[in-house]
Design an enzyme around this catalytic site. Structure first.
Site, PDB file in Angstrom:
ATOM      1  N   TRP A 153       0.923  -1.282   0.081  1.00 24.98           N
ATOM      2  CA  TRP A 153      -0.166   0.235   0.001  1.00 24.98           C
ATOM      3  C   TRP A 153       0.927   1.325  -0.061  1.00 24.98           C
ATOM      4  CZ3 TRP A 153       1.529   1.954   4.578  1.00 24.98           C
ATOM      5  CH2 TRP A 153       1.830   1.051   5.846  1.00 24.98           C
ATOM      6  N   ASN A 154       2.167   1.086   0.174  1.00 21.66           N
ATOM      7  CA  ASN A 154       2.973   2.317   0.301  1.00 21.66           C
ATOM      8  C   ASN A 154       3.069   3.068  -1.087  1.00 21.66           C
ATOM      9  OD1 ASN A 154       4.665   0.281  -0.271  1.00 21.66           O
ATOM     10  ND2 ASN A 154       6.292   1.382   0.744  1.00 21.66           N
ATOM     11  N   LYS A 177      -2.717  -8.525  -7.884  1.00 24.44           N
ATOM     12  CA  LYS A 177      -3.380  -8.363  -6.492  1.00 24.44           C
ATOM     13  C   LYS A 177      -2.816  -7.158  -5.809  1.00 24.44           C
ATOM     14  CE  LYS A 177      -5.486  -9.263  -2.501  1.00 24.44           C
ATOM     15  NZ  LYS A 177      -5.211  -7.802  -1.848  1.00 24.44           N
ATOM     16  N   GLY A 230       6.304  -6.639   0.195  1.00 26.29           N
ATOM     17  CA  GLY A 230       5.556  -6.466   1.559  1.00 26.29           C
ATOM     18  C   GLY A 230       6.142  -6.781   2.738  1.00 26.29           C
ATOM     19  N   GLY A 231       5.624  -7.396   3.711  1.00 23.02           N
ATOM     20  CA  GLY A 231       6.311  -7.720   4.971  1.00 23.02           C
ATOM     21  C   GLY A 231       6.908  -8.982   5.059  1.00 23.02           C
ATOM     22  N   GLU A 252      10.488  -8.890  -2.250  1.00 22.19           N
ATOM     23  CA  GLU A 252      11.076  -7.624  -1.860  1.00 22.19           C
ATOM     24  C   GLU A 252      10.330  -7.292  -0.426  1.00 22.19           C
ATOM     25  OE1 GLU A 252      11.476  -4.378  -0.255  1.00 22.19           O
ATOM     26  OE2 GLU A 252      10.428  -3.481  -2.166  1.00 22.19           O
ATOM     27  N   LEU A 253      10.963  -7.431   0.765  1.00 17.63           N
ATOM     28  CA  LEU A 253      10.426  -7.551   2.034  1.00 17.63           C
ATOM     29  C   LEU A 253      10.956  -6.361   2.549  1.00 17.63           C
ATOM     30  CD1 LEU A 253      10.761 -11.591   2.559  1.00 17.63           C
ATOM     31  CD2 LEU A 253       8.886  -9.972   1.357  1.00 17.63           C
ATOM     32  N   CYS A 286      10.166   0.392   2.502  1.00 19.83           N
ATOM     33  CA  CYS A 286      10.852  -0.606   3.074  1.00 19.83           C
ATOM     34  C   CYS A 286      12.340  -0.072   3.249  1.00 19.83           C
ATOM     35  CB  CYS A 286      10.762  -1.619   1.866  1.00 19.83           C
ATOM     36  SG  CYS A 286      11.127  -1.192   0.281  1.00 19.83           S
ATOM     37  N   GLU A 387      10.896  -4.006  12.269  1.00 25.84           N
ATOM     38  CA  GLU A 387      10.394  -2.742  11.367  1.00 25.84           C
ATOM     39  C   GLU A 387       9.134  -2.100  11.727  1.00 25.84           C
ATOM     40  OE1 GLU A 387      10.230  -2.439   6.556  1.00 25.84           O
ATOM     41  OE2 GLU A 387       9.228  -3.985   7.268  1.00 25.84           O
TER      42      GLU A 387
END
Length: 494
Positions: A153-154, A177, A230-231, A252-253, A286, A387
């Site tokens: 969402w960022n 998605k 995401g996370g 990509e976390l 991130c 984080e």
């Protein structure tokens, strides 16, 4: 007043959820619902994957030459440039980030499609020199197939396009998605593909909640790859699901990136770089430089400079050009950020700025958290290890180069790092020894379509952007051709 409605694109058609369900999306600045999206389920996810698979194996898309694929990507880039202001405004309403930031991102996104559009017809195999007489052998690079792109969402559109551009250049088809919190801009963006001339089914979207559509998308036998941002906890879960079905992944976390300030740095620049690293995008990135490591000899001076700059930050309407810090994107994330502030206080970190929701009545309806700075943080504190994903900075003192490396690398993450120094020798040595996928020297938070991006350790797998990103969406086929007559002993290996 009726909410604005957005619809998914599946097989080239605008569609609602099969069961007719909808869910709202809210504006983080005023907390009010402003639009609604289809609340999709497994049947919708199944239909999107089937559409993408059908487009991949037959029809206009696989019949296109690589050069024509590239032209479609460049046409799409022109349409994004045309609609940049509209798309950026949608992102602001959805995620609360500054319009100036979102507009800059959307105007930059076309470069990915120009770049990978140019690479599309430069995907080459090769002729192999073999040790087998009268055999001709060569390799081909072929697209993986259906890719599911799961975005956060960022920065919804930019992080989506880091996946879309190389995947489409490679010849894959896509199911997108987006985050349930920020889907509107993605659905508006998806309408451009038909206008650009992409065949139906090449790009499809599915909105809704991860628990309701995620398993179908990730585990579907016709999906070849998952590209996720995401996370790390969600990424690990997706990795496990994909592994059970032997799927390719790009992950990509998260990050807990160190921004390291040495005594020989330009301290004014370094302090501004520290601010950029954490308070730009309200810390919701991130690559946030959420740990600022400062050499002990200049520690007090640098803390004072950082606090002085952060104190002037203007919170407000993200559409206002004067605003510097916007709201947190979701109420859940705002509450998480506030809980970490409580943890840091309990652990003994010294709060030197912020630490709460703003007192300004004009911001009361929005999901704001003040820019917050903790000094005298120990790297073993939770605030330094986990984080936060918000406008919260931990400042940690260090003594020497060795001490800085030890602290910087003492984390499960390895996405990014910053180094501020006037010594080229130190810059190179630190860059070599930092366990991070991106290292910035005397700058922070710079990205490019030409530069690979990704993480070490729990910050992810694979790389996005740069020439090699297209390899993440390709597989190699080896072809053998017998030039001799007859078949030798069929019971032994050739």
């Amino acid at each position: 007043m009726a909410l604005e409605q957005f619809r998914n694109i599946v097989a080239g058609r605008k569609v609602e959820a099969k069961d007719g369900g909808w869910f709202p999306t809210a504006n983080p600045f005023d907390g009010k619902d402003w639009a609604e999206l289809p609340r999709c389920g497994p049947a919708d996810a199944e239909a999107a994957v089937e559409a993408a698979h059908a487009a991949f194996i037959a029809g206009d898309w696989p019949a296109l030459t690589a050069t024509k694929r590239g032209k479609l990507l460049r046409k799409l880039a022109e349409l994004i440039e045309r609609d940049a202001e509209k798309l950026a405004a949608l992102e602001v309403r959805d995620n609360g980030k500054l319009y100036a930031e979102m507009l800059g991102q959307v105007r930059y996104i076309p470069e990915w499609f120009h770049y990978f559009g140019g690479l599309a017809d430069k995907i080459e195999g090769g002729v192999l020199p073999t040790d087998k007489p009268q055999m001709f052998s060569y390799t081909k690079r072929e697209p993986l197939g259906v890719v599911v792109a799961i975005t956060p969402w960022n920065s919804p559109l930019m992080l989506l396009c880091w996946k879309l551009a190389p995947a489409l250049a490679a010849g894959c088809t896509i199911v997108i998605k987006p985050s349930e919190f920020t889907s509107a801009s993605t659905l508006a963006f998806a309408e451009l593909f038909a206008e650009a001339g992409f065949p139906a089914g090449v790009v499809n979207t599915i909105t809704g909640f991860g628990g309701e559509v995620g398993p179908t998308l990730v585990e579907h036998p016709k999906v070849a790859k998952i590209a996720f941002t995401g996370g790390d906890a969600t990424g690990a879960h997706i990795y496990q699901q994909a592994a059970r079905h032997i799927k390719h992944v790009t992950l990509e976390l998260g990050g807990k990136s160190p921004n390291i300030i040495f005594e020989d740095a330009n301290l004014e620049d370094a302090a501004r770089g520290a601010i950029s690293g954490i308070f730009a995008a309200s810390g919701q990135t991130c690559i946030a430089g959420s740990r600022v490591l400062v050499q002990r000899s200049v520690y007090d001076e640098v803390v004072e400079k950082i606090v002085a700059i952060a104190r002037t930050a203007k919170l407000g309407d993200p559409m206002d050009e004067a605003t510097q810090v916007g709201p947190i994107t979701t109420t859940q994330q705002r509450d998480k950020v506030l809980s970490y502030i409580d943890v840091a206080n309990a652990d003994g970190a010294r709060c030197v700025l912020g630490g709460k929701r703003p007192d300004d009545a004009s911001l009361a309806d929005g999901w704001f958290v003040e820019p917050t700075i903790f000094a005298d943080v120990s790297n073993d504190m939770r605030i330094a290890q986990e984080e936060v994903f918000g406008p919260v900075l931990s400042i940690i003192p260090f003594e020497s180069d060795e001490d800085a490396i030890r602290i910087a690398n003492d984390t499960i993450y390895g996405l990014a790092a910053g180094v501020w120094t006037s010594s080229i020798a130190r810059a190179i040595t630190m860059s070599d020894r930092l366990r991070a996928g991106t290292v910035w020297v005397n700058t922070y938070r710079a990205v490019s379509f030409m530069a690979p991006f990704g993480g070490y350790k729990k910050s992810g797998i694979g790389r996005e952007s740069g020439q090699h990103a297209i390899d993440e969406y390709l597989q190699t086929k080896c072809v053998w051709i017998n030039l001799a007559d007859g078949v030798p002993n069929p019971f032994v290996l050739r």
